[in-house]
Design a protein around this motif. Sequence first.
Motif, PDB file in Angstrom:
ATOM      1  N   ARG A 117       0.819  -1.210   0.000  1.00 49.77           N
ATOM      2  CA  ARG A 117       0.000   0.000   0.000  1.00 49.77           C
ATOM      3  C   ARG A 117       0.855   1.262   0.000  1.00 49.77           C
ATOM      4  O   ARG A 117       1.948   1.281   0.533  1.00 49.77           O
ATOM      5  N   GLY A 125      -3.782   0.315  -2.966  1.00 48.52           N
ATOM      6  CA  GLY A 125      -3.278  -0.987  -2.545  1.00 48.52           C
ATOM      7  C   GLY A 125      -3.203  -2.002  -3.663  1.00 48.52           C
ATOM      8  O   GLY A 125      -3.949  -1.930  -4.638  1.00 48.52           O
ATOM      9  N   GLU A 175      -3.179  -6.162  -3.781  1.00 45.67           N
ATOM     10  CA  GLU A 175      -3.348  -7.416  -3.044  1.00 45.67           C
ATOM     11  C   GLU A 175      -2.762  -8.508  -3.928  1.00 45.67           C
ATOM     12  O   GLU A 175      -3.334  -8.829  -4.972  1.00 45.67           O
TER      13      GLU A 175
END
Length: 178
Positions: free
Chosen positions: A42, A55, A57
Amino acid sequence: MQETMIKITSAFYQVSIKKFQFLIEEFSFGKAKKKADEGVYRLIYQNKTTAVVIGLEWREQYIYVELFQLVNGEIQENPILINSESKLTGFNLEDLLALRIPSLKLDCKYFNKPLTVELVNDIVTHYSDCVRKYARDILMGDFSIFTKLDAIVKNRVQEESLVGTGHGLIRKKPLADF
């Protein structure tokens, strides 16, 4: 695999810093803070009232942007289990776009496939353009739209729990499809 992850996360940070520079220049946000833990990478920008979190993931292979109203100068994460009484202070950019400009939600072609440097660039560019154009009120500390976003999130959680996905935290399809 490790080399690919390093290449993509490095591109993510570089592109995000470049594309979200306007937060510093136009909205008095501080320099981005990098955070990485358990496969989530992030960048966090903050001014006096607002935080923007970009962000990546890694495990699920997606990029997201969240907009937060700061509480006592800090990000207060939303509860893991959301119900009608939950106090939500942060919302996903895709929900804001679904409300304001539905045609700008990311196309499904960006989800459910491995990230590449090119895809990271496309998604981050799209998100930065959308934040700059459609979240100006939030960036300046006007959170009046959060009431509508709160209702959208809580309604989605309720609908998901009714169709058997548990407590509304498991998404069967990408956020952009809602």
